[in-house]
Design a protein around this motif. Structure first.
Motif, PDB file in Angstrom:
ATOM      1  N   ASP A 175     -11.555  29.507  58.167  1.00 20.87           N
ATOM      2  CA  ASP A 175     -11.678  30.773  57.457  1.00 20.87           C
ATOM      3  C   ASP A 175     -11.985  30.586  55.976  1.00 20.87           C
ATOM      4  N   MET A 205       0.777  38.087  53.913  1.00 23.14           N
ATOM      5  CA  MET A 205       0.361  39.288  54.630  1.00 23.14           C
ATOM      6  C   MET A 205      -1.036  39.749  54.236  1.00 23.14           C
ATOM      7  N   THR A 206      -1.601  39.164  53.183  1.00 26.89           N
ATOM      8  CA  THR A 206      -2.920  39.581  52.716  1.00 26.89           C
ATOM      9  C   THR A 206      -3.997  39.062  53.667  1.00 26.89           C
ATOM     10  N   PRO A 207      -4.924  39.910  54.122  1.00 30.79           N
ATOM     11  CA  PRO A 207      -5.995  39.423  55.005  1.00 30.79           C
ATOM     12  C   PRO A 207      -6.825  38.345  54.313  1.00 30.79           C
ATOM     13  N   MET A 208      -7.301  37.395  55.095  1.00 29.86           N
ATOM     14  CA  MET A 208      -8.038  36.285  54.535  1.00 29.86           C
ATOM     15  C   MET A 208      -9.324  36.733  53.859  1.00 29.86           C
ATOM     16  N   VAL A 209      -9.953  37.787  54.376  1.00 29.06           N
ATOM     17  CA  VAL A 209     -11.188  38.284  53.763  1.00 29.06           C
ATOM     18  C   VAL A 209     -10.902  38.807  52.360  1.00 29.06           C
ATOM     19  N   ALA A 210      -9.808  39.548  52.207  1.00 31.77           N
ATOM     20  CA  ALA A 210      -9.441  40.047  50.883  1.00 31.77           C
ATOM     21  C   ALA A 210      -9.084  38.899  49.948  1.00 31.77           C
ATOM     22  N   THR A 211      -8.371  37.909  50.456  1.00 34.07           N
ATOM     23  CA  THR A 211      -8.018  36.749  49.638  1.00 34.07           C
ATOM     24  C   THR A 211      -9.262  36.008  49.172  1.00 34.07           C
ATOM     25  N   GLN A 254      -1.162  30.927  50.457  1.00 37.14           N
ATOM     26  CA  GLN A 254      -0.465  31.459  51.624  1.00 37.14           C
ATOM     27  C   GLN A 254       0.529  30.449  52.196  1.00 37.14           C
TER      28      GLN A 254
END
Length: 315
Positions: free
Chosen positions: A244, A129-135, A182
């Protein structure tokens, strides 16, 4: 008194139900949003992309000049296309099996949990559920070769960690490591498959003296092989379109430059379209990727028909 023969009762003829037009219209109405979306965003878009690949499209004037197969010739002559394809294939061959193995291991662990099952499933699924930008922002810190947490952890055991984001030999493994964060989507699918394996098979194997590893190899893997095969196909398609992870780690600065080891096909396609504004070439590259994915999927389907077990299917 002579016995009178009685005729067998006539079979009642099944009355065919009349065609219910109202139900049919209701069904079409429910699937209409998907049909409209598929036609507009898939059929029309792919058709327009195919036409665009044979043109030199000018975004400023919104005109397209036919150029024949020149865009495909440019692809064949561009060494970066071959480099990006090689990087993409390397990433897919590393990420797909590792992702499925880790997802299967997590699914097996969750399947054996008795107390707090919902809590642990939620915790294991949160990374998805974590956005890819944050990851990507987190992994930029974790993979820092000098002060990153991963190298500091390795230093506790006397291991000198590599320069994950600088050394070309470790650039692709670092992207794979970020992608494995993920795997929860595959984990949930495998968890459902594990729960559908009949318990009677394990009980019979236990009576025969089969160990847990033997049961896993002889019962679990064959019974969920169709699910594993599905994940191999889906994850391979996704891996060949990777964008991404590489873009956020190496290409998101203003210059758009990055190491050649991280130049995946999806990133190079993006550069051709939105940095060089060569949409005809980008469309041709997209169709080349489509053909490659189609061929690989067909090969996987042919191999899978011989290896995968489907319940109720006679061999």
């Amino acid at each position: 008194m002579a016995a009178t023969a009685t005729a067998p009762p006539a079979r009642s003829r099944r009355v065919r139900q009349p065609y219910n037009r109202r139900e049919a219209l209701a069904g079409y109405a429910f699937i209409a949003p998907w049909i409209i979306g598929f036609v507009v965003f898939t059929v029309i878009s792919m058709s327009y992309s195919a036409v665009l690949s044979f043109t030199d499209y000018d975004l400023a004037t919104n005109t397209a000049e036919p150029v024949g197969f020149r865009n495909y010739q440019l692809i064949a002559e561009d060494p970066k296309v071959l480099t990006s394809l090689g990087n993409t294939f390397f990433y897919a061959m590393l990420e797909v099996p590792l992702g499925i193995i880790i997802a299967l291991g997590l699914a097996v662990l969750l399947a054996g949990v008795r107390r707090g099952r919902g809590f642990f499933r939620t915790v294991f699924y949160l990374p998805k559920m974590t956005p890819m930008v944050a990851t990507a922002s987190v992994f930029l810190l974790l993979l820092n070769g000098n002060v990153g947490a991963i190298n500091q952890f390795l230093a506790l055991f006397g291991i000198a960690g590599p320069q994950w984001l600088v050394d070309p030999a470790w650039v692709k493994p670092s992207i794979v490591l970020m992608s494995l964060w993920q795997v929860a989507g595959s984990m949930v699918i495998l968890l459902g498959a594990l729960q559908n394996v009949p318990r009677e098979l394990y009980e019979a194997a236990s009576v025969d003296g089969a160990s847990k590893p033997r049961q896993f190899v002889a019962i679990t893997v064959p019974m969920i092989s169709s699910t594993l095969f599905f994940l191999v196909i889906v994850n391979t398609i996704a891996a060949l379109q990777v964008f991404d992870q590489a873009y956020l780690l190496f290409f998101r600065d203003a210059t758009g430059g990055g190491p050649e080891a991280a130049l995946f096909y999806g990133v190079y396609l993006y550069q051709a379209a939105f940095q060089q504004f060569n949409f005809g070439l980008a469309a041709a590259m997209a169709w080349l990727l489509f053909v490659i994915i189609l061929i690989i999927t067909m090969v996987q389907m042919r191999v899978g028909d011989k290896l995968v077990y489907y319940e109720g299917e006679r061999r």
